[in-house]
Design a protein around this motif. Structure first.
Motif, mmCIF file in Angstrom:
data_model
loop_
_atom_site.group_PDB
_atom_site.id
_atom_site.type_symbol
_atom_site.label_atom_id
_atom_site.label_comp_id
_atom_site.label_asym_id
_atom_site.label_seq_id
_atom_site.Cartn_x
_atom_site.Cartn_y
_atom_site.Cartn_z
ATOM 1 N N LYS A 72 -42.446 2.794 19.141
ATOM 2 C CA LYS A 72 -43.196 2.132 20.224
ATOM 3 C C LYS A 72 -43.555 3.199 21.258
ATOM 4 C CE LYS A 72 -40.553 -2.137 19.639
ATOM 5 N NZ LYS A 72 -41.541 -3.059 19.171
ATOM 6 N N ARG A 73 -44.794 3.150 21.729
ATOM 7 C CA ARG A 73 -45.257 4.135 22.699
ATOM 8 C C ARG A 73 -44.496 3.955 24.015
ATOM 9 N NH1 ARG A 73 -49.059 7.586 22.552
ATOM 10 N NH2 ARG A 73 -50.152 6.665 20.798
ATOM 11 N N CYS A 74 -44.081 5.069 24.604
ATOM 12 C CA CYS A 74 -43.367 5.027 25.880
ATOM 13 C C CYS A 74 -44.292 4.528 26.989
ATOM 14 C CB CYS A 74 -42.847 6.413 26.243
ATOM 15 S SG CYS A 74 -41.430 6.881 25.256
ATOM 16 N N HIS A 75 -43.698 3.973 28.003
ATOM 17 C CA HIS A 75 -44.443 3.459 29.147
ATOM 18 C C HIS A 75 -45.066 4.618 29.921
ATOM 19 C CE1 HIS A 75 -42.673 -0.386 28.275
ATOM 20 N NE2 HIS A 75 -41.466 0.173 28.278
ATOM 21 N N ALA A 76 -46.136 4.342 30.639
ATOM 22 C CA ALA A 76 -46.803 5.371 31.444
ATOM 23 C C ALA A 76 -45.805 6.016 32.406
ATOM 24 C CB ALA A 76 -47.964 4.752 32.211
ATOM 25 N N PHE A 77 -45.930 7.288 32.601
ATOM 26 C CA PHE A 77 -45.092 8.079 33.501
ATOM 27 C C PHE A 77 -43.636 8.184 33.028
ATOM 28 C CE2 PHE A 77 -48.405 6.055 36.135
ATOM 29 C CZ PHE A 77 -49.176 7.190 36.364
ATOM 30 N N SER A 78 -43.383 7.798 31.754
ATOM 31 C CA SER A 78 -42.042 7.957 31.168
ATOM 32 C C SER A 78 -42.045 9.182 30.275
ATOM 33 C CB SER A 78 -41.677 6.742 30.322
ATOM 34 O OG SER A 78 -41.591 5.584 31.103
ATOM 35 N N TRP A 79 -40.888 9.812 30.144
ATOM 36 C CA TRP A 79 -40.754 10.948 29.238
ATOM 37 C C TRP A 79 -39.788 10.542 28.148
ATOM 38 C CZ3 TRP A 79 -36.767 14.630 28.108
ATOM 39 C CH2 TRP A 79 -37.211 15.702 27.304
ATOM 40 N N CYS A 80 -40.238 10.587 26.905
ATOM 41 C CA CYS A 80 -39.409 10.200 25.759
ATOM 42 C C CYS A 80 -39.349 11.355 24.770
ATOM 43 C CB CYS A 80 -39.987 8.964 25.075
ATOM 44 S SG CYS A 80 -40.030 7.485 26.087
ATOM 45 N N PRO A 81 -38.232 12.072 24.730
ATOM 46 C CA PRO A 81 -38.096 13.149 23.756
ATOM 47 C C PRO A 81 -37.868 12.575 22.343
ATOM 48 C CG PRO A 81 -36.069 12.903 24.991
ATOM 49 C CD PRO A 81 -37.066 11.941 25.599
ATOM 50 N N VAL A 82 -37.883 13.432 21.357
ATOM 51 C CA VAL A 82 -37.601 13.021 19.972
ATOM 52 C C VAL A 82 -36.260 12.297 19.928
ATOM 53 C CG1 VAL A 82 -37.111 13.861 17.652
ATOM 54 C CG2 VAL A 82 -38.949 14.891 18.964
ATOM 55 N N GLY A 83 -36.200 11.182 19.234
ATOM 56 C CA GLY A 83 -34.951 10.421 19.085
ATOM 57 C C GLY A 83 -34.665 9.460 20.217
ATOM 58 N N SER A 84 -35.669 9.151 21.044
ATOM 59 C CA SER A 84 -35.449 8.220 22.174
ATOM 60 C C SER A 84 -35.253 6.795 21.674
ATOM 61 C CB SER A 84 -36.628 8.269 23.136
ATOM 62 O OG SER A 84 -36.688 9.498 23.806
ATOM 63 N N ALA A 85 -34.324 6.121 22.326
ATOM 64 C CA ALA A 85 -34.067 4.726 21.996
ATOM 65 C C ALA A 85 -34.506 3.866 23.157
ATOM 66 C CB ALA A 85 -32.586 4.523 21.707
#
Length: 134
Positions: free
Chosen positions: A121-134
């Motif tokens: 699922k695409r991360c929310h705007a202004f969020s940072w999601c590295p590889v393996g984010s839950a």
């Protein structure tokens, strides 16, 4: 192997006649069991075994499928789950990963994956999601 001769309580052959030359006829091993051949009775398969009719040797439920009861049925692993070889039941994909076609993959950067995710699922705007984010 994969067949057996019916026997009575004493272990003597009590098979149905009609085999080659009018002798005893071997019976196919029933689904959910495996047969070593001869007069040895069918043995029950275990959870995670794939035992269709006439099973003799290899009984492992294959990768990408699960076999919840010892039977001749294969169930495809659902998306969002993974099924290694000999799975008796599918397992939910771990948070931070997604599962499709039985394979587990890490959640890519810019996405997050909750438990049992079948796609990132695409991360929310202004969020940072590295590889393996839950």
């Amino acid at each position: 192997p994969g067949y057996w001769y019916l026997t009575d309580a004493s272990g003597r052959c009590a098979a149905v006649l009609g085999g080659v030359d009018g002798g005893p006829r071997q019976q196919p091993c029933p689904p959910g069991f495996y047969c070593e051949g001869g007069t040895a009775p069918p043995k029950s398969c275990s959870e995670g075994d794939y035992c269709p009719s006439k099973t003799s040797g290899e009984r492992e439920c294959p990768f990408g499928f699960f076999c919840p009861v010892p039977s001749g049925m294969l169930y495809r692993c659902p998306d969002g789950g993974y099924c290694p070889t000999r799975s008796g039941m599918w397992k939910a994909c771990e948070p931070g990963t997604f599962c499709k076609d039985g394979f587990t993959r890490p959640c890519p950067q810019g996405h997050y994956c909750p438990i049992a995710a079948s796609q990132p699922k695409r991360c929310h705007a202004f969020s940072w999601c590295p590889v393996g984010s839950a």
